[in-house]
Scaffold this motif. Structure first.
Motif, PDB file in Angstrom:
ATOM      1  N   LEU A 168     -16.301 -25.280  28.663  1.00 51.52           N
ATOM      2  CA  LEU A 168     -17.368 -25.285  29.654  1.00 51.52           C
ATOM      3  C   LEU A 168     -18.100 -26.627  29.685  1.00 51.52           C
ATOM      4  CD1 LEU A 168     -18.761 -21.676  29.108  1.00 51.52           C
ATOM      5  CD2 LEU A 168     -17.515 -22.518  31.092  1.00 51.52           C
ATOM      6  N   ASN A 169     -18.290 -27.240  28.527  1.00 51.20           N
ATOM      7  CA  ASN A 169     -18.901 -28.575  28.506  1.00 51.20           C
ATOM      8  C   ASN A 169     -18.005 -29.593  29.204  1.00 51.20           C
ATOM      9  OD1 ASN A 169     -21.234 -27.787  27.154  1.00 51.20           O
ATOM     10  ND2 ASN A 169     -20.352 -28.135  25.122  1.00 51.20           N
ATOM     11  N   GLU A 213     -17.328 -23.012  24.527  1.00 56.76           N
ATOM     12  CA  GLU A 213     -18.322 -24.052  24.771  1.00 56.76           C
ATOM     13  C   GLU A 213     -17.654 -25.399  25.041  1.00 56.76           C
ATOM     14  OE1 GLU A 213     -20.761 -23.902  21.320  1.00 56.76           O
ATOM     15  OE2 GLU A 213     -21.932 -22.164  22.012  1.00 56.76           O
ATOM     16  N   THR A 218     -16.089 -18.757  20.376  1.00 56.23           N
ATOM     17  CA  THR A 218     -17.276 -19.278  21.046  1.00 56.23           C
ATOM     18  C   THR A 218     -17.233 -20.798  21.117  1.00 56.23           C
ATOM     19  OG1 THR A 218     -18.584 -17.403  20.257  1.00 56.23           O
ATOM     20  CG2 THR A 218     -19.797 -19.349  20.985  1.00 56.23           C
ATOM     21  N   GLU A 219     -16.785 -21.438  20.049  1.00 55.06           N
ATOM     22  CA  GLU A 219     -16.705 -22.899  20.039  1.00 55.06           C
ATOM     23  C   GLU A 219     -15.707 -23.415  21.073  1.00 55.06           C
ATOM     24  OE1 GLU A 219     -15.782 -23.925  16.045  1.00 55.06           O
ATOM     25  OE2 GLU A 219     -17.716 -23.289  15.246  1.00 55.06           O
ATOM     26  N   SER A 246     -23.852 -12.929  27.879  1.00 54.28           N
ATOM     27  CA  SER A 246     -23.911 -14.309  28.355  1.00 54.28           C
ATOM     28  C   SER A 246     -22.921 -14.478  29.491  1.00 54.28           C
ATOM     29  CB  SER A 246     -23.587 -15.292  27.221  1.00 54.28           C
ATOM     30  OG  SER A 246     -22.276 -15.092  26.752  1.00 54.28           O
ATOM     31  N   THR A 252     -13.447 -14.381  25.269  1.00 50.88           N
ATOM     32  CA  THR A 252     -14.536 -13.399  25.181  1.00 50.88           C
ATOM     33  C   THR A 252     -14.052 -12.122  24.496  1.00 50.88           C
ATOM     34  OG1 THR A 252     -15.545 -14.252  27.210  1.00 50.88           O
ATOM     35  CG2 THR A 252     -16.156 -12.022  26.543  1.00 50.88           C
ATOM     36  N   THR A 272     -16.470 -17.276  14.944  1.00 47.98           N
ATOM     37  CA  THR A 272     -17.151 -18.343  15.691  1.00 47.98           C
ATOM     38  C   THR A 272     -16.213 -19.215  16.514  1.00 47.98           C
ATOM     39  OG1 THR A 272     -17.003 -19.832  13.777  1.00 47.98           O
ATOM     40  CG2 THR A 272     -18.980 -18.447  13.971  1.00 47.98           C
ATOM     41  N   GLY A 306     -22.293 -20.182  31.659  1.00 42.34           N
ATOM     42  CA  GLY A 306     -23.483 -20.701  31.001  1.00 42.34           C
ATOM     43  C   GLY A 306     -24.669 -20.722  31.950  1.00 42.34           C
TER      44      GLY A 306
END
Length: 469
Positions: free
Chosen positions: A324-325, A321, A317-318, A60, A305, A314, A64
């Motif tokens: 990035l959001n 995200e 990754t959270e 990925s 990463t 997890t 994103g």
């Protein structure tokens, strides 16, 4: 290398000590194996350190997937070659004298232009040689009067400011080695410029641009946001450090033998700043506690990463995200020229705190049998940074002027690294300082819309361009 510590006598260790030693050895083994898996995509290692081995396929992108189509976006102003109204010359392609079907003579006097096509090319170059002359005359009273050459015409035969600007631009702007730059000037203009002459011109340009570089440094003191970075530079066979301070419109380079706070104090830019300092969380930056800090989230995404690959958990990754959001939301807000409301900012901070707490529960501090802290895991150290510097990490959400990453400073580092890669090193400290001074002015004024060649020409004629406030 430091001496290896003595091996413990296993016969004298308690069962608890043995268990701790086994756990420590396995942790060390895991750490070594993990380090072997580090590359430029999951750490701060440069791409050049990846070697020739084929990189693993990306699962990925850190940024994103975008919903935009490939190619230029709506509203993007493209550039293409356009026909000019007044060409330098014309070439006519005449019609045949007779008709190809009936062989009658064609009325060529009534022919009209059917189509225009224009070819852009470079003219054959000739060097312009201007001879300066002075005169003398004697008055009737016997007084002699002599005219004088202007200050810039000091030699019997010399090169003009445009040639000198070109030579410096090729070596300091386009990063050509001196010998290749001299060869190019000889091929283009037939001028037998030597590498030593080019080196002398670089010294002249460095002196002529000193005032411009000083103005750039003073303007950086007042910048609301200042990005900083540093990188190693080989000078005179020794490791020196090139320090960078930059904004969207200003760039400053400085050379020092040290990398840390001693160099920052000597340069005097970061300690005197009035705005937010964006950096990569290197420890000496925190000693500059006279203002606000913001961290480069691109570095943190790479480290997340790495920890995700290491732990298969997890929470990394959270966190990725979440960042990035937040980046996408703040980018949209900046485009509309407004801030995120307090409720949205508080929501991001709450979710951030929950994710970090989740990771901390999975990676508590490691203690030795005597109760003192042991060697911590990479995941624990990263989480500790997220906890200690939460305000600096999330500052881009609160303040629209703060960028998501330290990309401005990192881009400024690239060109000097290209110069070093091409030429190997700088032979002298003076040459490295000249490079830093000239590049500071070229990169700053390039950002502000000036031609680098014009910047150097103006410096050589004694009328240097100053950066806009």
């Amino acid at each position: 290398m430091p001496p290896k510590p003595p091996r413990p006598d296993l016969t004298k260790l308690s069962d608890a000590d043995k268990d701790w030693l086994i756990d420590a050895l396995f942790a060390r083994l895991d750490a070594v194996e993990a380090k072997l898996g580090m590359n430029s995509e999951n750490s701060s290692m440069p791409p050049s350190s990846d070697g020739l081995a084929k990189k693993p396929k990306k699962t990925s992108s850190l940024r994103g997937k975008s919903d935009k189509k490939v190619g230029g976006q709506p509203g993007h102003k493209g550039n293409t070659l356009k026909r000019v109204a007044e060409p330098s010359g014309t070439v006519d392609h005449p019609l045949p004298g007779h008709c190809s079907r009936c062989h009658s003579a064609l009325p060529l006097e009534s022919a009209q232009v059917l189509e225009w096509r224009q070819v852009f090319d470079l003219p054959a170059t000739d060097v312009e040689v201007v001879e300066h002359r002075t005169y003398t005359v004697a008055c009737a009273c016997g007084q002699r009067h002599d005219s004088a050459f202007p200050a810039e015409v000091s030699e019997t035969v010399q090169y003009g400011p445009r040639v000198r600007a070109l030579g410096v631009h090729l070596t300091q702007g386009q990063m050509l080695p001196y010998a290749r730059a001299a060869e190019l000037i000889a091929e283009l203009y037939g001028l037998p410029v030597s590498p030593a002459t080019l080196l002398a011109w670089v010294g002249e340009a460095g002196a002529a641009l000193q005032g411009t570089a000083d103005v750039i440094a003073r303007q950086l003191h007042h910048a609301p946001v200042l990005c900083a970075d540093e990188s190693g530079l080989r000078v005179d066979g020794k490791l020196h450090w090139m320090h960078v301070a930059a904004t969207a419109t200003l760039t400053w380079y400085g050379l020092h033998e040290k990398r840390g706070i001693e160099a920052m104090a000597a340069h005097g830019i970061l300690p005197k700043r009035m705005g937010v300092l964006v950096h990569d969380c290197w420890a000496p930056y925190w000693k500059l506690d006279d203002g606000s800090h913001a961290l480069c989230n691109a570095h943190l995404l790479r480290e997340l990463t790495y920890v995700r690959q290491l732990t298969d958990q997890t929470w990394p990754t959270e966190l990725m995200e979440l960042l990035l959001n937040a980046q996408r939301l703040t980018t949209t807000a900046r485009q509309k020229q407004h801030r995120l409301d307090a409720g949205t900012v508080a929501s991001f901070a709450t979710v951030y705190d929950d994710i970090v707490r989740q990771g901390e529960q999975l990676h508590p501090a490691i203690l030795k049998p005597n109760g003192k802290p042991g060697k911590q895991s990479d995941a624990h150290n990263l989480l500790r940074r997220f906890r200690a510097h939460a305000d600096a990490i999330l500052r881009f959400i609160v303040d629209p002027a703060v960028p998501f990453s330290n990309n401005i400073a990192e881009r400024a580092v690239r060109m000097p690294k290209v110069k070093q890669k091409i030429s190997g090193c700088f032979r002298t400290v003076e040459g490295a300082n000249n490079f830093c001074r000239i590049r500071s002015c070229l990169d700053t004024l390039r950002k502000q819309g000036h031609s680098m060649l014009d910047v150097l020409y103006r410096a050589f004629i004694g009328d240097p361009i100053m950066p806009a406030a």
